[in-house]
Design a protein around this motif. Structure first.
Motif, PDB file in Angstrom:
ATOM      1  N   HIS A 161      35.205  36.441  29.552  1.00 15.38           N
ATOM      2  CA  HIS A 161      34.927  35.107  30.204  1.00 15.38           C
ATOM      3  C   HIS A 161      36.154  35.013  31.327  1.00 15.38           C
ATOM      4  CE1 HIS A 161      32.451  34.247  26.672  1.00 15.38           C
ATOM      5  NE2 HIS A 161      33.257  34.899  25.974  1.00 15.38           N
ATOM      6  N   ILE A 162      35.980  35.968  32.086  1.00 16.17           N
ATOM      7  CA  ILE A 162      37.111  36.067  33.167  1.00 16.17           C
ATOM      8  C   ILE A 162      36.629  35.248  34.406  1.00 16.17           C
ATOM      9  CG2 ILE A 162      38.787  37.274  34.731  1.00 16.17           C
ATOM     10  CD1 ILE A 162      38.418  39.510  32.704  1.00 16.17           C
ATOM     11  N   ARG A 163      37.143  34.249  34.751  1.00 19.00           N
ATOM     12  CA  ARG A 163      36.687  33.450  35.786  1.00 19.00           C
ATOM     13  C   ARG A 163      37.950  33.141  36.892  1.00 19.00           C
ATOM     14  NH1 ARG A 163      32.399  35.145  34.656  1.00 19.00           N
ATOM     15  NH2 ARG A 163      30.537  34.118  34.632  1.00 19.00           N
ATOM     16  N   PHE A 164      37.706  32.502  38.100  1.00 16.49           N
ATOM     17  CA  PHE A 164      38.773  32.025  38.976  1.00 16.49           C
ATOM     18  C   PHE A 164      39.033  30.787  38.492  1.00 16.49           C
ATOM     19  CE2 PHE A 164      36.703  35.394  41.559  1.00 16.49           C
ATOM     20  CZ  PHE A 164      37.724  35.934  42.035  1.00 16.49           C
ATOM     21  N   ASP A 165      40.371  30.306  38.359  1.00 18.00           N
ATOM     22  CA  ASP A 165      40.856  28.855  38.129  1.00 18.00           C
ATOM     23  C   ASP A 165      40.666  28.023  39.330  1.00 18.00           C
ATOM     24  OD1 ASP A 165      42.173  26.565  37.410  1.00 18.00           O
ATOM     25  OD2 ASP A 165      43.672  27.801  36.043  1.00 18.00           O
ATOM     26  N   GLU A 166      39.607  27.433  38.926  1.00 26.88           N
ATOM     27  CA  GLU A 166      39.148  26.113  39.963  1.00 26.88           C
ATOM     28  C   GLU A 166      40.050  25.138  40.402  1.00 26.88           C
ATOM     29  OE1 GLU A 166      35.422  24.965  39.163  1.00 26.88           O
ATOM     30  OE2 GLU A 166      34.662  27.002  38.838  1.00 26.88           O
ATOM     31  N   ARG A 167      41.393  25.123  39.574  1.00 29.84           N
ATOM     32  CA  ARG A 167      42.511  24.085  39.895  1.00 29.84           C
ATOM     33  C   ARG A 167      43.629  24.775  40.877  1.00 29.84           C
ATOM     34  NH1 ARG A 167      44.307  23.776  33.834  1.00 29.84           N
ATOM     35  NH2 ARG A 167      44.018  25.980  34.151  1.00 29.84           N
ATOM     36  N   ILE A 168      43.463  26.011  41.040  1.00 33.84           N
ATOM     37  CA  ILE A 168      44.519  26.787  41.905  1.00 33.84           C
ATOM     38  C   ILE A 168      43.618  27.235  43.060  1.00 33.84           C
ATOM     39  CG2 ILE A 168      45.961  28.818  41.840  1.00 33.84           C
ATOM     40  CD1 ILE A 168      46.170  28.415  38.888  1.00 33.84           C
ATOM     41  N   SER A 169      44.226  26.945  44.246  1.00 37.12           N
ATOM     42  CA  SER A 169      43.998  27.282  45.461  1.00 37.12           C
ATOM     43  C   SER A 169      44.844  28.657  46.224  1.00 37.12           C
ATOM     44  CB  SER A 169      43.923  26.162  46.646  1.00 37.12           C
ATOM     45  OG  SER A 169      45.234  25.641  46.673  1.00 37.12           O
ATOM     46  N   HIS A 170      45.808  29.008  45.652  1.00 33.73           N
ATOM     47  CA  HIS A 170      46.736  29.947  46.164  1.00 33.73           C
ATOM     48  C   HIS A 170      47.034  30.943  45.109  1.00 33.73           C
ATOM     49  CE1 HIS A 170      47.273  28.670  50.349  1.00 33.73           C
ATOM     50  NE2 HIS A 170      47.004  27.466  49.773  1.00 33.73           N
ATOM     51  N   THR A 171      46.815  32.403  45.322  1.00 37.42           N
ATOM     52  CA  THR A 171      47.206  33.301  43.967  1.00 37.42           C
ATOM     53  C   THR A 171      46.045  33.110  43.097  1.00 37.42           C
ATOM     54  OG1 THR A 171      49.645  33.049  44.727  1.00 37.42           O
ATOM     55  CG2 THR A 171      48.956  34.551  42.793  1.00 37.42           C
ATOM     56  N   GLU A 172      44.913  32.519  43.258  1.00 38.89           N
ATOM     57  CA  GLU A 172      43.769  32.366  42.408  1.00 38.89           C
ATOM     58  C   GLU A 172      43.418  33.654  41.937  1.00 38.89           C
ATOM     59  OE1 GLU A 172      41.898  32.684  46.112  1.00 38.89           O
ATOM     60  OE2 GLU A 172      43.647  31.272  45.407  1.00 38.89           O
ATOM     61  N   SER A 196      41.588  40.025  45.189  1.00 40.47           N
ATOM     62  CA  SER A 196      40.305  40.190  44.489  1.00 40.47           C
ATOM     63  C   SER A 196      39.610  41.270  45.598  1.00 40.47           C
ATOM     64  CB  SER A 196      39.749  39.003  44.286  1.00 40.47           C
ATOM     65  OG  SER A 196      39.629  38.172  45.395  1.00 40.47           O
ATOM     66  N   CYS A 197      39.829  41.372  46.750  1.00 44.53           N
ATOM     67  CA  CYS A 197      39.395  42.322  47.548  1.00 44.53           C
ATOM     68  C   CYS A 197      39.849  43.789  47.281  1.00 44.53           C
ATOM     69  CB  CYS A 197      39.526  42.008  48.932  1.00 44.53           C
ATOM     70  SG  CYS A 197      38.939  40.333  49.612  1.00 44.53           S
ATOM     71  N   TYR A 198      39.210  44.601  47.784  1.00 42.78           N
ATOM     72  CA  TYR A 198      39.745  46.370  47.714  1.00 42.78           C
ATOM     73  C   TYR A 198      39.264  46.981  46.553  1.00 42.78           C
ATOM     74  CZ  TYR A 198      43.043  43.791  50.966  1.00 42.78           C
ATOM     75  OH  TYR A 198      43.558  42.873  51.950  1.00 42.78           O
ATOM     76  N   LYS A 199      38.587  46.136  45.652  1.00 42.77           N
ATOM     77  CA  LYS A 199      38.494  46.552  44.181  1.00 42.77           C
ATOM     78  C   LYS A 199      37.100  46.555  43.815  1.00 42.77           C
ATOM     79  CE  LYS A 199      42.837  44.851  42.956  1.00 42.77           C
ATOM     80  NZ  LYS A 199      43.213  44.313  44.481  1.00 42.77           N
ATOM     81  N   LEU A 200      36.828  47.291  42.829  1.00 40.96           N
ATOM     82  CA  LEU A 200      35.250  47.122  42.240  1.00 40.96           C
ATOM     83  C   LEU A 200      35.495  46.790  40.688  1.00 40.96           C
ATOM     84  CD1 LEU A 200      32.212  48.109  42.414  1.00 40.96           C
ATOM     85  CD2 LEU A 200      32.998  50.060  41.117  1.00 40.96           C
ATOM     86  N   PHE A 201      35.123  45.700  40.407  1.00 40.05           N
ATOM     87  CA  PHE A 201      35.160  45.272  38.894  1.00 40.05           C
ATOM     88  C   PHE A 201      33.788  45.417  38.018  1.00 40.05           C
ATOM     89  CE2 PHE A 201      37.606  42.441  41.649  1.00 40.05           C
ATOM     90  CZ  PHE A 201      38.803  42.366  40.894  1.00 40.05           C
ATOM     91  N   SER A 202      34.007  45.643  36.906  1.00 37.02           N
ATOM     92  CA  SER A 202      32.951  45.857  36.062  1.00 37.02           C
ATOM     93  C   SER A 202      32.400  44.378  35.514  1.00 37.02           C
ATOM     94  CB  SER A 202      33.260  46.630  34.789  1.00 37.02           C
ATOM     95  OG  SER A 202      32.321  46.357  33.898  1.00 37.02           O
ATOM     96  N   MET A 203      31.163  44.000  35.618  1.00 38.81           N
ATOM     97  CA  MET A 203      30.567  42.791  35.446  1.00 38.81           C
ATOM     98  C   MET A 203      30.475  42.755  33.902  1.00 38.81           C
ATOM     99  SD  MET A 203      29.917  40.748  37.802  1.00 38.81           S
ATOM    100  CE  MET A 203      28.903  39.509  37.061  1.00 38.81           C
ATOM    101  N   ASP A 204      30.533  43.830  33.185  1.00 38.02           N
ATOM    102  CA  ASP A 204      30.532  43.774  31.660  1.00 38.02           C
ATOM    103  C   ASP A 204      31.755  43.324  31.253  1.00 38.02           C
ATOM    104  OD1 ASP A 204      29.327  44.661  29.148  1.00 38.02           O
ATOM    105  OD2 ASP A 204      30.748  46.102  29.232  1.00 38.02           O
ATOM    106  N   ILE A 205      32.907  43.820  31.724  1.00 34.19           N
ATOM    107  CA  ILE A 205      34.129  43.441  31.426  1.00 34.19           C
ATOM    108  C   ILE A 205      34.480  41.755  31.694  1.00 34.19           C
ATOM    109  CG2 ILE A 205      36.664  43.706  32.060  1.00 34.19           C
ATOM    110  CD1 ILE A 205      36.224  46.702  32.064  1.00 34.19           C
ATOM    111  N   ILE A 206      33.985  41.490  32.937  1.00 30.79           N
ATOM    112  CA  ILE A 206      34.100  39.956  33.330  1.00 30.79           C
ATOM    113  C   ILE A 206      33.354  39.092  32.302  1.00 30.79           C
ATOM    114  CG2 ILE A 206      33.433  38.354  35.049  1.00 30.79           C
ATOM    115  CD1 ILE A 206      33.961  40.461  37.180  1.00 30.79           C
ATOM    116  N   GLU A 207      32.331  39.279  32.023  1.00 30.40           N
ATOM    117  CA  GLU A 207      31.308  38.616  31.175  1.00 30.40           C
ATOM    118  C   GLU A 207      31.684  38.516  29.704  1.00 30.40           C
ATOM    119  OE1 GLU A 207      29.466  36.303  32.356  1.00 30.40           O
ATOM    120  OE2 GLU A 207      29.913  37.269  34.422  1.00 30.40           O
ATOM    121  N   LYS A 208      32.136  39.615  29.182  1.00 31.56           N
ATOM    122  CA  LYS A 208      32.712  39.899  27.696  1.00 31.56           C
ATOM    123  C   LYS A 208      33.847  39.058  27.641  1.00 31.56           C
ATOM    124  CE  LYS A 208      30.324  43.912  26.158  1.00 31.56           C
ATOM    125  NZ  LYS A 208      30.234  45.351  25.535  1.00 31.56           N
TER     126      LYS A 208
END
Length: 329
Positions: A176-187, A162-174
């Motif tokens: 509903h993209i989130r990090f899976d809180e059940r996963i601690s590696h490759t999340e 998830s580093c090295y990048k610029l994400f659009s918050m509009d795409i994230i919110e529209k």
């Protein structure tokens, strides 16, 4: 007016390191930034360092009970008010023109995820050494499927981070993209994967804009833990997502095998792997879905060695690989 960039830092027990990242975020040449920090239940003085910056009107900060980096990043996303999001790990830091460069790239490729590269920073007797990654690569655009087929490829674009990048918050919110809180590696790889499914692809330039610190005890240098097996769950979710091409699915199956072999090797080296974990990793390698031609030479040796050879032979091989990789850095 400039679009706002939210720089997101999740922090856990990094009292000695986090200030540098904070200063690099607040010192950006790009003027319209906010810094969003979430302390994930640190037991050292991390929160005290963060609090020193709370009076800056560009800073938003919060604490939560220790729940993992995915929940901390999600918490920060819920607080962010920017048009774009940048993720920074709490022991790393940005080049001062990072946001300027990323926004420039985004203007050239407005419907794409844009990505840069990093300096790999090592410590030797108190002295820092920096080596730019991506020096052998060229600027390039990827379709979503082409980008997915770079996941896990050694010495390639760091698409799975998830580093090295610029994400659009509009795409994230529209979407509903989130990090899976059940996963601690490759999340973070799963987060990027889901984002790629919602945009036109990825544009990459080999400009080092992050500084990635290798230090004892960091997530990237830690030894084997049971939680590493959650990486296989993350890749399994990628494989099951609709719309993957046959080539992307075949690549992800090989990536999953690579992760199982990598984790199995760490477990063998540690001597702390349970039999249940060993069996789960071997089962992931025995499902018959992997095109072995897609595996690297090292992974092919691992696949032949780990299930049957004595542990000491596997450790000798792992030591040889680690030495060769270190020499390559």
């Amino acid at each position: 007016m400039q679009n706002k960039v939210s720089i997101i830092i999740p922090a856990f027990n990094v009292e000695a390191y986090v200030e540098r990242g904070i200063e690099s975020a607040l010192g950006q040449t790009y003027e319209n930034v906010e810094l969003v920090m979430v302390d994930d239940g640190s037991s050292d003085g991390t929160w005290g360092v963060i609090e020193r910056y709370a009076s800056d009107n560009r800073v938003k900060c919060a604490r939560q009970a220790n729940s993992g980096v995915s929940k901390a990043r999600n918490h920060a996303l819920s607080m962010a008010t920017g048009d774009y999001a940048v993720f920074l790990d709490s022991d790393d830091w940005l080049e001062l023109d990072t946001c300027d460069q990323l926004v420039r790239m985004r203007r050239k490729h407005p419907n794409m995820l844009v990505a840069a590269d990093a300096y790999f920073v090592t410590m030797d007797g108190g002295r820092e050494g920096r080596k730019a990654q991506g020096t052998n690569l060229a600027a390039r655009t990827f379709t979503p499927d082409e980008a997915i087929c770079e996941f896990g490829v050694f010495n390639s674009v760091h698409i799975g981070s998830s580093c090295y990048k610029l994400f659009s918050m509009d795409i994230i919110e529209k979407n509903h993209i989130r990090f899976d809180e059940r996963i601690s590696h490759t999340e973070d790889g799963l987060f990027v994967f889901d984002y790629l499914k919602c945009c036109a692809g990825l544009y990459y330039e080999p400009i080092p804009l992050w500084n990635i610190l290798e230090r004892p005890g960091s997530a990237t240098t830690s030894g084997y833990t049971h939680k590493m097996l959650s990486s296989l769950d993350a890749i399994g979710q990628m494989i099951s997502r609709p719309g993957n091409s046959p080539d992307a699915i075949a690549h992800l199956e090989a990536f999953r095998a690579h992760e199982a072999l990598r984790i199995l090797g760490l477990g063998i080296d540690s001597g702390d792997m349970t039999e249940d974990d060993r069996r789960a990793l071997l089962d992931a390698l025995a499902d018959g879905k992997v095109d072995r031609a897609r595996l690297s030479g090292v992974d092919k040796v691992r696949l032949a060695l780990y299930p049957n050879a004595p542990a000491f032979l596997s450790r000798v091989f792992n030591g040889f690989v680690a030495h060769a990789k270190k020499g390559g850095n």
